[in-house]
Design a protein around this motif. Structure first.
Motif, short mmCIF file in Angstrom:
data_model
loop_
_atom_site.label_atom_id
_atom_site.label_comp_id
_atom_site.label_asym_id
_atom_site.label_seq_id
_atom_site.Cartn_x
_atom_site.Cartn_y
_atom_site.Cartn_z
N VAL A 88 0.88 -1.15 0.00
CA VAL A 88 0.00 0.00 0.00
C VAL A 88 0.93 1.21 0.00
N VAL A 89 0.90 1.98 -1.09
CA VAL A 89 1.85 3.07 -1.28
C VAL A 89 1.13 4.41 -1.12
N PHE A 90 1.63 5.22 -0.20
CA PHE A 90 1.10 6.58 -0.06
C PHE A 90 1.90 7.50 -0.97
N VAL A 91 1.23 8.05 -1.99
CA VAL A 91 1.88 8.96 -2.93
C VAL A 91 1.83 10.35 -2.31
N ASN A 92 2.98 10.79 -1.84
CA ASN A 92 3.02 11.97 -0.99
C ASN A 92 2.44 13.22 -1.65
N LYS A 93 2.81 13.47 -2.92
CA LYS A 93 2.37 14.71 -3.56
C LYS A 93 0.88 14.67 -3.91
N ARG A 94 0.31 13.45 -4.03
CA ARG A 94 -1.10 13.32 -4.33
C ARG A 94 -1.94 13.12 -3.07
N GLN A 95 -1.26 12.76 -1.98
CA GLN A 95 -1.91 12.51 -0.69
C GLN A 95 -3.01 11.46 -0.82
N GLU A 96 -2.65 10.35 -1.48
CA GLU A 96 -3.57 9.24 -1.61
C GLU A 96 -2.81 7.92 -1.64
N PHE A 97 -3.53 6.85 -1.32
CA PHE A 97 -2.94 5.52 -1.29
C PHE A 97 -3.20 4.79 -2.61
N VAL A 98 -2.21 4.04 -3.04
CA VAL A 98 -2.33 3.19 -4.22
C VAL A 98 -1.88 1.79 -3.83
N THR A 99 -2.71 0.79 -4.09
CA THR A 99 -2.35 -0.59 -3.79
C THR A 99 -1.64 -1.20 -5.00
N VAL A 100 -0.47 -1.75 -4.78
CA VAL A 100 0.35 -2.31 -5.86
C VAL A 100 0.61 -3.78 -5.57
N SER A 101 0.19 -4.64 -6.50
CA SER A 101 0.37 -6.07 -6.29
C SER A 101 0.89 -6.80 -7.53
N ASP A 102 0.96 -6.09 -8.68
CA ASP A 102 1.42 -6.72 -9.91
C ASP A 102 1.94 -5.65 -10.87
N GLY A 103 2.35 -6.08 -12.06
CA GLY A 103 2.91 -5.16 -13.02
C GLY A 103 1.95 -4.08 -13.46
N ARG A 104 0.69 -4.43 -13.60
CA ARG A 104 -0.30 -3.44 -14.05
C ARG A 104 -0.48 -2.33 -13.01
N SER A 105 -0.63 -2.71 -11.75
CA SER A 105 -0.81 -1.70 -10.71
C SER A 105 0.49 -0.92 -10.47
N LEU A 106 1.64 -1.56 -10.76
CA LEU A 106 2.91 -0.83 -10.68
C LEU A 106 2.95 0.27 -11.73
N GLU A 107 2.46 -0.01 -12.94
CA GLU A 107 2.44 1.01 -13.98
C GLU A 107 1.55 2.19 -13.57
N THR A 108 0.46 1.90 -12.87
CA THR A 108 -0.38 2.98 -12.35
C THR A 108 0.42 3.85 -11.40
N LEU A 109 1.18 3.22 -10.53
CA LEU A 109 2.02 3.98 -9.60
C LEU A 109 3.06 4.81 -10.34
N LEU A 110 3.68 4.22 -11.35
CA LEU A 110 4.74 4.91 -12.09
C LEU A 110 4.21 6.09 -12.90
N SER A 111 2.91 6.11 -13.15
CA SER A 111 2.34 7.23 -13.90
C SER A 111 2.46 8.55 -13.14
N PHE A 112 2.74 8.47 -11.85
CA PHE A 112 2.91 9.69 -11.06
C PHE A 112 4.31 10.29 -11.23
N MET A 113 5.22 9.54 -11.84
CA MET A 113 6.58 10.03 -12.03
C MET A 113 6.66 10.95 -13.24
N SER A 114 7.54 11.92 -13.16
CA SER A 114 7.83 12.73 -14.35
C SER A 114 8.70 11.91 -15.29
N ASP A 115 8.75 12.31 -16.55
CA ASP A 115 9.59 11.60 -17.52
C ASP A 115 11.05 11.62 -17.08
N HIS A 116 11.46 12.76 -16.52
CA HIS A 116 12.85 12.89 -16.08
C HIS A 116 13.14 11.94 -14.92
N ALA A 117 12.22 11.88 -13.94
CA ALA A 117 12.42 11.00 -12.78
C ALA A 117 12.45 9.54 -13.20
#
Length: 279
Positions: free
Chosen positions: A130-159
């Protein structure tokens, strides 16, 4: 006993109240906690655990002595083969914590490769975070590659580029995708703990319902934009958003939109929302 691996980005020195509430639930559920000894989030987590009176805590450290142990809890020493002071030396304890835990609670700044590596390591072991995305102030549950991609969508291209350079992020994602074909996700998965005990009890269903609503609004806006024949730049101007934001919508990146912002875009498009609630 169920064990929770709590960690976060070293750049985060103050925990959001939602994270503290989640840690309180872990303590109330009498769950075991493993935590690292680094500065930043590790120290803030230790401080929170101390203030909340957590007793069942183990601090993991690479080498003989932890850098931080605010609660003077038991210490698990890890002795890596890597050179002392190197990245591999310190991350060895994180790998061991992921192995010792049943799931993770992570606090992420949308940049930290250490936190991402912890999430990926847990996925590899068929465990969720269960990942708390600090800048969005919300939780994202990550259990597989698909949900990981959802989490990674919060990253900038540079990051994301930096993460690939630093820890081979793209290679790790490819490995997860390959594993999904080779392994039956339901087999070999550890029995889950009871919903009442997990820090995200009921959260998965709420998140799924929220995502369904966001996707419905995104598809309606996209259909309207196509019907009007607008370019992305024209659509962005008409809907009161930036062009990169419009690009995210066209690519169905629902995770980067809140319901409020989507409703505002629907209204700007001159569309009406009809609500139907069924039992």
């Amino acid at each position: 006993m169920t064990t929770v691996f709590i960690a976060g980005s070293i750049a985060i020195s103050k925990l959001h109240h939602l994270v503290k509430e989640r840690i309180q639930k872990i303590i109330d559920g009498r769950l075991d906690v493993v935590v690292g000894d680094a500065g930043g989030a590790d120290t803030s987590i230790q401080q929170c655990l101390t203030e909340l009176g957590a007793a069942s805590v183990t601090v993991y450290c690479s080498g003989d002595r932890p850098r931080n142990n605010i609660g003077r809890w038991p210490v698990k020493n890890i002795y890596p083969k890597a050179a002392p002071g190197s990245r591999a030396f310190y991350t060895a304890k994180d790998v061991e914590m992921s192995r010792a835990s049943d799931y993770g609670l992570m606090i992420w700044d949308c940049k930290s490769t250490g936190t991402l590596s912890n999430v990926i390591e847990l996925i590899n072991q068929q465990k969720k975070s269960v990942v708390f995305v600090n800048k969005r102030q919300e939780f994202v549950t990550v259990s597989d590659g698909r949900s990981l991609e959802t989490l990674l969508s919060f990253m900038s291209d540079h990051a994301r580029m930096k993460a690939d350079e630093k820890v081979g992020l793209n290679s790790k994602i490819s490995s997860l995708a390959q594993s999904a074909f080779l392994l039956d996700d339901d087999q070999n998965r550890k029995p889950s703990v009871t919903p009442e005990a997990t820090p995200d009890a009921g959260h998965d269903d709420q998140q799924a319902a929220n995502m369904k609503l966001r996707m419905a609004l995104i598809q309606a806006i996209e259909a309207h934009v196509k019907a009007q024949g607008w370019t992305q730049a024209e659509a962005a101007r008409m809907l009161g958003v930036t062009q990169p934001r419009m690009s995210d919508l066209i690519r169905h990146k629902a995770s980067v939109f809140g319901l409020d912002s989507l409703v505002n875009m629907v209204e700007a498009a001159g569309l009406q929302i009809e609500v139907r609630v069924a039992a």
